[in-house]
Design a protein around this motif. Structure first.
Motif, PDB file in Angstrom:
ATOM      1  N   UNK A  49      12.669  14.128  -2.434  1.00 13.64           N
ATOM      2  CA  UNK A  49      11.782  13.267  -1.643  1.00 13.64           C
ATOM      3  C   UNK A  49      10.575  14.059  -1.149  1.00 13.64           C
ATOM      4  N   UNK A  50      10.460  15.337  -1.546  1.00  9.71           N
ATOM      5  CA  UNK A  50       9.388  16.205  -1.043  1.00  9.71           C
ATOM      6  C   UNK A  50       7.998  15.615  -1.313  1.00  9.71           C
ATOM      7  N   UNK A  51       7.730  15.200  -2.544  1.00 12.25           N
ATOM      8  CA  UNK A  51       6.405  14.662  -2.864  1.00 12.25           C
ATOM      9  C   UNK A  51       6.144  13.339  -2.163  1.00 12.25           C
ATOM     10  N   UNK A  52       7.188  12.554  -1.947  1.00 18.78           N
ATOM     11  CA  UNK A  52       7.034  11.298  -1.213  1.00 18.78           C
ATOM     12  C   UNK A  52       6.614  11.579   0.230  1.00 18.78           C
ATOM     13  N   UNK A  53       7.234  12.602   0.846  1.00 11.71           N
ATOM     14  CA  UNK A  53       6.887  12.974   2.224  1.00 11.71           C
ATOM     15  C   UNK A  53       5.440  13.470   2.289  1.00 11.71           C
ATOM     16  N   UNK A  54       5.042  14.255   1.285  1.00 13.45           N
ATOM     17  CA  UNK A  54       3.662  14.751   1.256  1.00 13.45           C
ATOM     18  C   UNK A  54       2.677  13.597   1.110  1.00 13.45           C
ATOM     19  N   UNK A  55       3.034  12.621   0.302  1.00  9.95           N
ATOM     20  CA  UNK A  55       2.177  11.449   0.124  1.00  9.95           C
ATOM     21  C   UNK A  55       2.025  10.686   1.437  1.00  9.95           C
ATOM     22  N   UNK A  56       3.135  10.519   2.169  1.00  9.96           N
ATOM     23  CA  UNK A  56       3.072   9.830   3.457  1.00  9.96           C
ATOM     24  C   UNK A  56       2.167  10.570   4.434  1.00  9.96           C
ATOM     25  N   UNK A  60      -0.512  11.929   3.921  1.00 13.51           N
ATOM     26  CA  UNK A  60      -1.922  11.675   3.629  1.00 13.51           C
ATOM     27  C   UNK A  60      -2.314  10.201   3.764  1.00 13.51           C
ATOM     28  N   UNK A  61      -1.359   9.361   4.173  1.00 12.57           N
ATOM     29  CA  UNK A  61      -1.666   7.946   4.306  1.00 12.57           C
ATOM     30  C   UNK A  61      -2.383   7.651   5.620  1.00 12.57           C
ATOM     31  N   UNK A  62      -3.277   6.678   5.580  1.00 14.68           N
ATOM     32  CA  UNK A  62      -4.039   6.299   6.766  1.00 14.68           C
ATOM     33  C   UNK A  62      -3.105   5.784   7.851  1.00 14.68           C
ATOM     34  N   UNK A  63      -3.291   6.260   9.053  1.00 13.29           N
ATOM     35  CA  UNK A  63      -2.474   5.823  10.180  1.00 13.29           C
ATOM     36  C   UNK A  63      -1.249   6.665  10.424  1.00 13.29           C
ATOM     37  N   UNK A  64      -0.926   7.572   9.480  1.00 11.64           N
ATOM     38  CA  UNK A  64       0.227   8.444   9.690  1.00 11.64           C
ATOM     39  C   UNK A  64      -0.270   9.822  10.114  1.00 11.64           C
ATOM     40  N   UNK A  65       0.360  10.412  11.140  1.00 11.34           N
ATOM     41  CA  UNK A  65      -0.068  11.752  11.585  1.00 11.34           C
ATOM     42  C   UNK A  65       0.007  12.750  10.431  1.00 11.34           C
ATOM     43  N   UNK A  66      -1.115  13.330  10.090  1.00 11.63           N
ATOM     44  CA  UNK A  66      -1.169  14.222   8.935  1.00 11.63           C
ATOM     45  C   UNK A  66      -0.384  15.500   9.184  1.00 11.63           C
ATOM     46  N   UNK A  67       0.315  15.927   8.143  1.00 11.07           N
ATOM     47  CA  UNK A  67       1.020  17.205   8.203  1.00 11.07           C
ATOM     48  C   UNK A  67       2.259  17.216   9.069  1.00 11.07           C
ATOM     49  N   UNK A  68       2.745  16.043   9.468  1.00 10.61           N
ATOM     50  CA  UNK A  68       3.903  16.023  10.374  1.00 10.61           C
ATOM     51  C   UNK A  68       5.234  16.022   9.646  1.00 10.61           C
TER      52      UNK A  68
END
Length: 283
Positions: free
Chosen positions: A80-87, A89-97
């Motif tokens: 799920x690592x790449x899925x978490x990285x994608x999230x 970078x999504x608008x409205x989600x705290x980046x890098x969390x």
């Protein structure tokens, strides 16, 4: 029996990022497609688990949810690592969390040095096995080249010179032992599977389909005839090589990253101090 989602379970719908195919001619597309399918499958399982156990959508997921998921399940959950990285970078989600740390294997399956030497003998002496399988087995047992890269070796990677035959796996060519040159030369001269539509193939290990190399799964099955388990043999070869050569030479000869070489050196108890420095050079 196919998996059926319970009627009372309604997981949130999330549009997963479309996989961007790599156009590098050295890329094994079947391997890439398999990895992408595995990541999508694992992301779907994670979303179902997240809804069932925490009742939150993906957009509200936080690090403690990921930590909880990884702590109680098989190692395949790491995909799920790449899925978490994608999230991230999504608008409205705290980046890098969000972060999915690498999970280190508790054990490293490998064979003994004695078993490795015997497998090399098998490759040399079992003349009832086709030369392509024996040569591929030797490349694995002598230089720890992974199967997905062995099948993608081109014929120009083998160089016959007055001082002997060389094979290029990394940035520097490695010397092929004299006792093996005849077998390697025969494979270079006649790689097999050269029908009328696959003649003059560039591949050292051509497949049965025109223009394609041998599939790594097919090679894995063939190597078992020689008693070779690819993962165990590769780990053992890296262990032994890290005790015999310095880190920089291994990286140049084998084409591995500093981090991978450092890991195997640590397992083998290699005393060379430069492994420590190389470990910190990995990106």
């Amino acid at each position: 029996m196919p998996y059926r989602r319970p009627h009372q379970l309604s997981a949130p719908t999330v549009c997963l990022p479309a996989a961007k195919p790599r156009t590098d001619p050295g890329t094994n597309l079947e391997t890439v497609i398999h990895a992408a399918k595995q990541e999508i499958t694992q992301a779907g399982k994670f979303l179902i688990w997240l809804h069932k156990h925490h009742h939150v959508p993906a957009g509200e997921m936080r690090q403690h949810h990921i930590d909880d998921y990884l702590s109680d399940g098989p190692s395949t959950r790491k995909h799920i690592r790449n899925f978490a990285r994608w999230l991230n970078n999504q608008q409205g989600h705290p980046k890098g969390t969000l972060d999915v740390p690498f999970r280190k294997a508790q054990t490293t399956p490998m064979i003994t040095q004695t078993e490795r030497i015997q497998l090399v003998r098998n490759c040399l002496e079992h003349r009832n096995v086709i030369p392509a399988t024996r040569v591929a087995g030797l490349i694995l047992l002598l230089w720890a080249h992974p199967l997905n890269k062995i099948v993608m070796l081109r014929r120009d990677r083998l160089i016959a010179a007055p001082e002997g035959m060389r094979i290029t796996l990394g940035t520097h060519a490695a010397q092929v032992p004299e006792a093996l040159t005849e077998l390697f030369w025969n494979q270079l001269s006649n790689p097999g599977n050269q029908n009328t539509i696959n003649a003059d193939t560039p591949w050292l290990f051509p497949g049965r389909t025109a223009g394609q190399h041998l599939h790594p799964g097919t090679l894995s099955k063939r190597l078992k005839v020689l008693g070779i388990d690819a993962l165990r043999a590769r780990n053992a070869t890296l262990r032994d090589l890290s005790q015999e050569l310095d880190a920089r030479s291994l990286i140049d000869l084998l084409g591995y990253s500093p981090g991978i070489i450092a890991q195997h050196a640590a397992r083998s108890g290699a005393p060379m101090a430069d492994y420590i420095a190389l470990k910190h050079q990995q990106p």
